[in-house]
Design a protein around this motif. Structure first.
Motif, PDB file in Angstrom:
ATOM      1  N   GLU A  58       0.821  -1.206   0.000  1.00 15.86           N
ATOM      2  CA  GLU A  58       0.000   0.000   0.000  1.00 15.86           C
ATOM      3  C   GLU A  58       0.857   1.259   0.000  1.00 15.86           C
ATOM      4  O   GLU A  58       0.541   2.249  -0.663  1.00 15.86           O
ATOM      5  CB  GLU A  58      -0.933  -0.005   1.222  1.00 15.86           C
ATOM      6  N   LYS A  59       1.974   1.221   0.744  1.00 17.31           N
ATOM      7  CA  LYS A  59       2.865   2.383   0.775  1.00 17.31           C
ATOM      8  C   LYS A  59       3.477   2.642  -0.594  1.00 17.31           C
ATOM      9  O   LYS A  59       3.656   3.791  -1.007  1.00 17.31           O
ATOM     10  CB  LYS A  59       3.953   2.156   1.820  1.00 17.31           C
ATOM     11  N   SER A  62       0.779   4.157  -2.853  1.00 16.41           N
ATOM     12  CA  SER A  62       0.551   5.548  -2.458  1.00 16.41           C
ATOM     13  C   SER A  62       1.655   6.453  -2.997  1.00 16.41           C
ATOM     14  O   SER A  62       1.386   7.546  -3.520  1.00 16.41           O
ATOM     15  CB  SER A  62       0.482   5.637  -0.931  1.00 16.41           C
ATOM     16  N   GLU A  63       2.905   5.984  -2.879  1.00 12.40           N
ATOM     17  CA  GLU A  63       4.034   6.762  -3.406  1.00 12.40           C
ATOM     18  C   GLU A  63       3.942   6.883  -4.926  1.00 12.40           C
ATOM     19  O   GLU A  63       4.247   7.936  -5.499  1.00 12.40           O
ATOM     20  CB  GLU A  63       5.338   6.088  -2.999  1.00 12.40           C
ATOM     21  N   ARG A  66       1.742   9.731  -6.063  1.00 13.42           N
ATOM     22  CA  ARG A  66       2.404  11.045  -6.039  1.00 13.42           C
ATOM     23  C   ARG A  66       3.371  11.184  -7.215  1.00 13.42           C
ATOM     24  O   ARG A  66       3.469  12.260  -7.821  1.00 13.42           O
ATOM     25  CB  ARG A  66       3.137  11.226  -4.712  1.00 13.42           C
TER      26      ARG A  66
END
Length: 464
Positions: A58-59, A62-63, A66
């Protein structure tokens, strides 16, 4: 002549990823890339991922959200930005990344990053590139040696990978599936790397591997060398002030490693030795292949060899089936051993591991409560260990300037940050410091004349 392209790497997780990121830079430098600390002006962004921590995927996504916005903004101004996902999440979920993240140009596993120039060229010519299969060849043999200027930019401490992969197959761990089987580098190549680092000003070498003390590389005599024997060889090289290694498995501690701690002044008396649990029942469920008493005996062997040795460890709370009695056994082990530091985490399942199929029996609230209790005990031990340094004179390897004017920062043998007021010319030197006070986890002290200082080892027992 083309202007250099800017490269930004963001690494998650373990020390292996830090090393891998440095070697990616070394691989891409001949292709015209230079590092930048800012993602906004980068032409190539690499996310070097780790699958160990909770919600790792998930991280990453998410990155990537961006980064997609940055890539689209750059395209509107006529600048091309490429995005690479590397590391263990790439290895485990390469096809899913390709499906979910159209902005990604290349997906490359940790065994294949030496192919980055070819993969980037393929992506530019034909579209997205996916390379997550373990190649037959040894990636270490395909990596260019780092240039002296790149080494100097990294400071006076450096990681050197000597081993990669793991054959232990702990039921909670994805490493055997993402990093593959244990592979050890030949002694001669490691010695060459360390010589090159020392010649460029590096003073401290940390040997790293997923299971570093399982090292079994070919020696110059044609025989298989252990980690202990390798440490003896590296300690002979002029210019090395300090040697370290991480991360170890209790089952792979052998007599040569114990003897190295007894005999080698350059080998620091600080060992990271994960145990995960103090309960034999949970250790068996984790497939750790050792008992709590096995672990205690290994600790005793280290302490018999070197009086001032200290330890850190890893712990998982709330593993499926962990009862209150099992957790109490973990607290008892921590109290008995006494740690200078430790890392503790709530259990979270990793897809593809055997433990992911086990029924979770510890509620989220109970898991939180157990983690708090464990961390309070560990923090109390670490605080006691740090307080024991006050009034003592300890050796510090100085690394850089501090935040305050005139302040310099280094680390003790136990990796404690130590701050003194001094001139910048002490960087790279090991100097005696008398510790006067603490500021959170940092030591504050004053420099002593090297010839007159009397150093005191720190006490061992920080627990019961």
């Amino acid at each position: 002549m083309k202007p250099p392209r800017k490269l930004h790497i963001k690494s998650f997780g373990c020390q292996m990823n830090v090393y891998d990121a440095q070697r990616m830079v070394d691989t891409l430098t001949p292709e015209g890339f230079v590092e930048t600390a800012s993602v906004d002006d980068a032409d190539l962004v690499i996310l070097n991922t780790c699958h160990i921590r909770e919600k790792a995927s998930e991280k990453v996504y998410s990155e990537l959200g961006r980064l997609r916005a940055i890539k689209e903004e750059a395209a509107r101004s006529g600048r091309q930005v490429s995005i690479v996902v590397a590391g263990c999440v790439a290895q485990a979920e390469g096809q899913e990344i390709i499906r979910r993240a159209p902005a990604v140009d290349v997906v490359v596993g940790p065994q294949s990053y030496h192919h980055l120039p070819q993969l980037l060229a393929h992506a530019e010519r034909h579209g997205r590139a996916l390379e997550t299969e373990f190649p037959v060849e040894d990636k270490f043999g395909f990596l260019p040696p780092p240039k002296p200027q790149a080494i100097r930019a990294r400071g006076i401490s450096s990681f050197v990978t000597v081993q990669e992969g793991c054959d232990k197959f702990c039921t909670f761990c994805v490493v055997p599936y993402t990093r593959g089987a244990e592979l050890s580098r030949p002694v001669a190549k490691i010695v060459d790397d360390v010589r090159r680092l020392v010649d460029s000003g590096v003073r401290e070498i940390t040997l790293i591997g997923q299971n570093v003390n399982a090292y079994h590389g070919e020696g110059p005599d044609g025989r298989i060398w252990s980690l202990g024997k390798l440490l003896y060889r590296l300690a002979e090289l002029p210019g090395i002030a300090r040697l370290r290694y991480s991360t170890s498995h209790p089952r792979d501690v052998d007599p040569t490693l114990i003897d190295a701690h007894r005999d080698l002044p350059a080998l620091m008396p600080f060992v990271h030795l994960p145990v995960q649990s103090g309960s034999d029942r949970i250790l068996a469920a984790m497939n750790r292949k050792h008992t709590a008493d096995d672990y205690r005996r290994v600790i005793d062997q280290f302490r018999a060899a070197r009086q001032d040795i200290a330890f850190s460890s890893d712990f998982i709370v709330g593993f499926p089936g962990e009862s209150r009695q099992d957790f109490a056994a973990t607290l008892a082990l921590v109290a008995q051993i006494g740690y200078a530091a430790a890392y503790s985490f709530k259990y979270s399942p990793r897809p593809g591991t055997p433990a992911a199929d086990l029924r979770e029996t510890v509620s989220a609230g109970e898991m939180d409560e157990r983690l708090v209790r464990l961390q309070e005990l560990i923090d109390s031990q670490q605080s006691a260990f740090n307080r024991a340094a006050i009034g003592r004179t300890v050796d510090v390897l100085f690394e850089r300037a501090g935040r305050n004017p005139g302040q310099m920062v280094g680390r003790t043998a136990y990796l404690q940050p130590a701050h003194v007021m001094a001139s910048p010319d002490i960087v790279g030197r090991v100097l005696p410091v008398t510790i006067e006070s603490l500021e959170r986890y940092s030591l504050l002290g004053r420099l002593e004349p090297a010839a007159s200082a009397r150093r005191s080892p720190l006490p061992l027992q920080t627990g019961a």
